[in-house]
Design a protein around this motif. Structure first.
Motif, mmCIF file in Angstrom:
data_model
loop_
_atom_site.group_PDB
_atom_site.id
_atom_site.type_symbol
_atom_site.label_atom_id
_atom_site.label_comp_id
_atom_site.label_asym_id
_atom_site.label_seq_id
_atom_site.Cartn_x
_atom_site.Cartn_y
_atom_site.Cartn_z
ATOM 1 N N GLY A 1 0.986 -1.250 0.057
ATOM 2 C CA GLY A 1 0.014 0.100 -0.024
ATOM 3 C C GLY A 1 0.779 1.316 0.041
ATOM 4 N N VAL B 1 3.889 3.983 -1.606
ATOM 5 C CA VAL B 1 4.038 4.675 -2.856
ATOM 6 C C VAL B 1 5.786 4.973 -2.817
ATOM 7 C CG1 VAL B 1 3.951 6.346 -4.637
ATOM 8 C CG2 VAL B 1 1.957 5.632 -3.299
ATOM 9 N N TYR C 1 8.611 7.278 -4.070
ATOM 10 C CA TYR C 1 8.785 8.306 -5.165
ATOM 11 C C TYR C 1 9.947 9.251 -4.808
ATOM 12 C CZ TYR C 1 7.159 10.886 -0.812
ATOM 13 O OH TYR C 1 6.799 11.243 0.514
ATOM 14 N N ARG D 1 15.597 9.657 -13.879
ATOM 15 C CA ARG D 1 14.746 10.434 -14.614
ATOM 16 C C ARG D 1 14.458 10.785 -16.098
ATOM 17 N NH1 ARG D 1 10.780 14.094 -12.105
ATOM 18 N NH2 ARG D 1 9.729 13.027 -13.663
ATOM 19 N N TYR E 1 8.438 4.308 -17.091
ATOM 20 C CA TYR E 1 7.413 4.699 -16.570
ATOM 21 C C TYR E 1 7.583 5.702 -15.358
ATOM 22 C CZ TYR E 1 2.771 4.960 -13.922
ATOM 23 O OH TYR E 1 1.716 5.337 -13.400
ATOM 24 N N ARG F 1 9.189 8.842 -15.802
ATOM 25 C CA ARG F 1 8.373 9.797 -16.198
ATOM 26 C C ARG F 1 7.493 10.343 -15.180
ATOM 27 N NH1 ARG F 1 5.967 12.632 -20.328
ATOM 28 N NH2 ARG F 1 3.782 12.077 -21.044
ATOM 29 N N VAL F 2 6.967 9.549 -14.359
ATOM 30 C CA VAL F 2 6.077 10.174 -13.475
ATOM 31 C C VAL F 2 6.657 10.284 -11.956
ATOM 32 C CG1 VAL F 2 3.914 9.159 -14.496
ATOM 33 C CG2 VAL F 2 5.055 7.897 -12.525
ATOM 34 N N ASN F 3 7.975 9.732 -12.093
ATOM 35 C CA ASN F 3 8.759 10.067 -10.649
ATOM 36 C C ASN F 3 8.250 9.409 -9.348
ATOM 37 O OD1 ASN F 3 10.840 11.197 -9.236
ATOM 38 N ND2 ASN F 3 9.615 13.127 -8.871
ATOM 39 N N SER F 4 7.315 8.357 -9.522
ATOM 40 C CA SER F 4 6.866 7.467 -8.504
ATOM 41 C C SER F 4 6.437 6.124 -8.876
ATOM 42 C CB SER F 4 5.540 8.043 -7.882
ATOM 43 O OG SER F 4 4.550 7.804 -8.466
ATOM 44 N N ALA G 1 2.090 -0.245 -6.734
ATOM 45 C CA ALA G 1 1.374 -1.367 -7.088
ATOM 46 C C ALA G 1 0.554 -1.482 -8.272
ATOM 47 C CB ALA G 1 1.348 -2.356 -6.033
ATOM 48 N N GLY G 2 -0.231 -0.417 -8.371
ATOM 49 C CA GLY G 2 -1.506 -0.160 -9.104
ATOM 50 C C GLY G 2 -1.183 0.170 -10.740
ATOM 51 N N GLN H 1 -5.120 -2.467 -2.362
ATOM 52 C CA GLN H 1 -3.870 -2.785 -1.779
ATOM 53 C C GLN H 1 -3.006 -1.644 -2.364
ATOM 54 O OE1 GLN H 1 -2.998 -5.500 0.216
ATOM 55 N NE2 GLN H 1 -3.691 -7.183 -0.578
ATOM 56 N N VAL H 2 -3.603 -0.949 -3.448
ATOM 57 C CA VAL H 2 -2.649 -0.158 -4.098
ATOM 58 C C VAL H 2 -2.500 1.442 -3.422
ATOM 59 C CG1 VAL H 2 -2.418 0.770 -6.357
ATOM 60 C CG2 VAL H 2 -3.355 -1.406 -6.116
ATOM 61 N N ASN I 1 -4.373 1.806 3.043
ATOM 62 C CA ASN I 1 -3.171 1.576 4.024
ATOM 63 C C ASN I 1 -3.477 2.207 5.430
ATOM 64 O OD1 ASN I 1 -1.142 -0.548 4.826
ATOM 65 N ND2 ASN I 1 0.286 1.199 4.753
ATOM 66 N N ARG J 1 -6.205 1.125 7.148
ATOM 67 C CA ARG J 1 -5.895 -0.492 7.982
ATOM 68 C C ARG J 1 -4.754 -0.213 9.254
ATOM 69 N NH1 ARG J 1 -5.981 -1.932 2.329
ATOM 70 N NH2 ARG J 1 -3.566 -1.467 2.217
ATOM 71 N N ARG K 1 -1.874 8.794 -12.357
ATOM 72 C CA ARG K 1 -0.862 9.976 -11.946
ATOM 73 C C ARG K 1 -0.503 10.134 -13.664
ATOM 74 N NH1 ARG K 1 3.451 10.599 -7.814
ATOM 75 N NH2 ARG K 1 5.118 12.050 -8.745
ATOM 76 N N LEU L 1 -0.711 13.461 -15.886
ATOM 77 C CA LEU L 1 0.455 14.154 -16.409
ATOM 78 C C LEU L 1 0.196 14.371 -18.065
ATOM 79 C CD1 LEU L 1 3.685 14.661 -16.664
ATOM 80 C CD2 LEU L 1 3.880 12.417 -16.736
ATOM 81 N N GLU M 1 4.138 17.551 -12.714
ATOM 82 C CA GLU M 1 5.327 17.285 -13.238
ATOM 83 C C GLU M 1 5.197 17.843 -14.709
ATOM 84 O OE1 GLU M 1 7.890 15.096 -12.639
ATOM 85 O OE2 GLU M 1 7.260 14.478 -10.685
#
Lengths: 330, 320
Positions: free
Chosen positions: A154, A156, A158, A165, A241, A244-247, A250-251, B36-37, B42, B45, B194, B198, B227
């Motif tokens: 869960g 991210v 970044y 980059r 990827y 490009r988005v800097n982060s 998992a999704g 979970q993403v 999170n 939870r 995201r 962008l 960005e």
């Protein structure tokens, strides 16, 4: 021996015939792209500007990178549903390794290795266990997705350094780096598919796997090659990827799967194998990106956008079907 | 007949749980989140686990393996209710579609707290969450103030039809309506992604060179738009909603103008508190609404505290 040579000659001539229709279908795609472009040039005063075209190419390049290996898989008559999840897992591991080691080369190597390893597993399932590619790669999709969820739990990741980059958002001689990467892969794939024996063999496998095996093509080894390449380009797309988005989270892969399959199919590949080309896939990526780009430029109502995108995809596929019918009549 | 069937089922479940030695703890709270993403879930939870542990409850987490998959959440809720937990914290993927299952579980005597995504109806013990329309208004006002009450603004939307998105975008519009010199040029979808945000922003910068401000219905999209803005070298203020840590850092560093707090941790904390109070026979109001704080460069530091060091909001302060 003579038996093998004769059937060998057969599939060579079959490929020559195929190439004729292939070239026609590529022209068709460029025509669709041209019409979309012409419409947007008339409808907006911003579409045909240098900055917007650079934009368009950069946006299409990520799609193309993800679709490049998938095109090979479709040519041999397979499918790789794991590319999106592969992109996500590769991006997450690349990000994680960078944060743990602060080493850009190590992080990038991890991403590429992850992608190729997933492709290798797919190839074993398809070439040796003889699982239907749809099911095998559907299963690895879940495994990769699950691994990415578990690894990220869960979160991210970044914030990456400029040298990393640069792969996604840098410029070289005024051209975005992903566009340069796309061009290199495009040239490499085109030469590979058109000029190399292995490239020709891929079409032969996709047209008729049994005939290909009987004429002495090492089908298993070729299947391993295409699935590994598909995994590798997906892993590479994951790195681009991320850059490009800097982060990375998992999704990120799931929303890309259906569009990338659409790109390859609009590009003239067939779910039944034996068809497809790198330039076709590029035109597929450009058509889809131009439509999304155009809808933003025209400020089309957000409620109407999915429908508009669907209609353009349908139009591209319908044109293809009509031209095939026409060819058969000839 | 019905009771006979039920008692057979109960026997079967009991026998099965004995056989499998399932930890049917006396005080178990089942926590349902959507995926979970998203780090937001999170936070929910972790908040639930920490608050529950502090009050002597245990938690079991249920998350669909495919993000935001409605049918999977329905079966998870049905399966979980067989464990007969003492309470359920529930973030519904689609409140309307889930209403019948929620009804069944509630009728079986398990109290359910609706968290974050509000259900229009249903037998919930209470609702704990933020008002998304208000969050949108808070964000819009922050942007308008930053722009001095005039300028050209674009809105980046999430998935069309998602309640969170619709409410926040409506909030943006109603918040901006108080500023007649602010013009909303366009509202374009980026599906909570995201990368899409962008790219949408790159395209909008082409069609409208003089954008002064951007409102994005979630921070991930605000960061994507940021960005594009930084790459193009234009001066446009970006405001998001959620308060994810990357966005709070961007606000602290002056790259983003502001974001509105939408804290999963606080919601689930209060939801556990509500369960605990109900279990002890205390009153629980029908809704517990948190007022989102605006996160700006001045107060950003307060929102960068790690989850483990965060504390629950004071019950009485929120409820009254």
């Amino acid at each position: 021996m003579s038996e093998a040579t004769r059937s060998g000659r057969d599939w060579h001539s079959a490929i020559d015939k195929l190439r004729g229709s292939e070239i026609e279908s590529i022209f068709l795609r460029l025509a669709v792209l041209f019409v979309v472009g012409l419409f947007l040039t008339i409808a907006t005063d911003t579409f045909l500007t240098q900055t917007n075209l650079v934009n368009l190419l950069r946006q299409a390049s990520l799609m193309f990178l993800l679709a490049a290996g998938l095109t090979l898989v479709l040519i041999v008559g397979g499918i790789d549903l794991s590319v999106g999840a592969n992109l996500a897992l590769s991006a997450c591991l690349t990000a994680g390794v960078y944060k743990a080691t602060n080493s850009v080369p190590l992080a990038i190597a991890t991403g590429l290795a992850t992608g190729a390893a997933i492709g290798f597993v797919n190839s074993l399932l398809v070439a040796f266990l003889k699982l239907p590619p749809f099911l095998a790669t559907f299963a690895t999709l879940w495994v990769c997705q699950g691994l990415a969820f578990f690894y990220m739990s869960g979160s991210v990741i970044y914030g990456f350094p400029p040298e990393m980059r640069a792969l996604g958002s840098g410029f070289w001689l005024g051209i975005p780096v992903p566009v340069i990467l796309m061009t290199i892969i495009l040239i490499f794939l085109t030469v590979f598919l058109r000029r190399s024996t292995i490239g020709h063999e891929l079409y032969a496998i996709g047209s008729n796997a049994t005939a290909a095996r009987l004429s002495g093509i090492p089908v298993r080894r070729r299947l391993i090659l295409v699935y590994v390449l598909s995994g590798l380009t997906a892993g590479f797309a994951g790195i681009v990827y991320l850059a490009r988005v800097n982060s990375a989270d998992a999704g990120v892969g799931e929303p890309l799967l259906l569009p990338v399959i659409a790109v390859v199919l609009i590009g003239g590949a067939s779910l039944y194998g034996g068809r497809g080309s790198a330039i076709g896939t590029l035109s597929g990526a450009l058509i889809l990106t131009a439509v999304l780009n155009g809808m933003n430029l025209l400020a089309i109502d957000s409620n109407l956008q999915p429908m508009a995108a669907g209609l353009v995809v349908l139009l591209a596929l319908a044109l293809e079907a009509v031209s095939k019918k026409h060819q058969r009549k000839k | 007949m019905m009771t006979f069937k039920n008692s057979i089922r109960t026997c079967a479940v009991l026998a099965l749980s004995q056989f499998l030695a399932l930890p049917l703890a006396a005080q178990e709270i089942a926590v349902f989140t959507k995926n979970q993403v998203d780090p937001f879930f999170n936070d929910i939870r972790v908040g639930a686990e920490m608050a529950a542990a502090a009050k002597g409850w245990s938690t079991v987490q249920y998350v669909p393996t495919k993000p935001n998959n409605l049918t999977e959440q329905i079966s998870q809720l049905e399966d979980a209710s067989l464990r007969n937990p003492d309470a359920i914290l529930f973030v519904p993927i689609d409140p309307d579609a889930l209403a019948p299952v929620v009804e069944r579980v509630a009728n079986a005597g398990i109290p359910i707290v609706n968290v974050a995504d509000r259900a229009a109806s249903g037998s919930y013990l209470t609702f704990v969450g933020f008002d998304d329309v208000v969050l949108g208004e808070v964000a819009a006002k922050a942007l308008a103030d930053r722009l001095g009450g005039e300028g050209r603004v674009v809105i980046i939307e999430g998935v069309k039809g998602s309640k969170v998105n619709e409410d926040r975008v409506n909030g943006f519009r109603s918040g901006l309506s108080a500023f007649p010199s602010i013009e909303v040029i366009t509202s374009q979808p980026a599906n909570f992604q995201r990368l899409q945000a962008l790219q949408v922003m790159e395209n909008l910068i082409q069609s409208t060179p003089d954008i002064d401000g951007v409102l994005a219905s979630i921070d991930a999209m605000a960061l994507g738009a940021l960005e594009a803005i930084e790459a193009a070298g234009i001066e446009a203020q970006v405001v998001g909603v959620d308060g994810i840590s990357e966005a709070v850092e961007a606000v602290r560093d002056g790259r983003m103008a502001a974001t509105a707090e939408f804290s999963g941790f606080k919601m689930s904390c209060l939801a556990i508190e509500a369960v605990d109070r109900a279990a002890n026979g205390l009153d629980v109001p029908a809704e517990i609404l948190l007022s989102g704080s605006l996160i700006t460069a001045e107060n950003a530091g307060d929102f960068l505290v790690p989850l483990e060091e965060q504390t629950c909001p004071d019950w009485d302060a929120v409820v009254n």
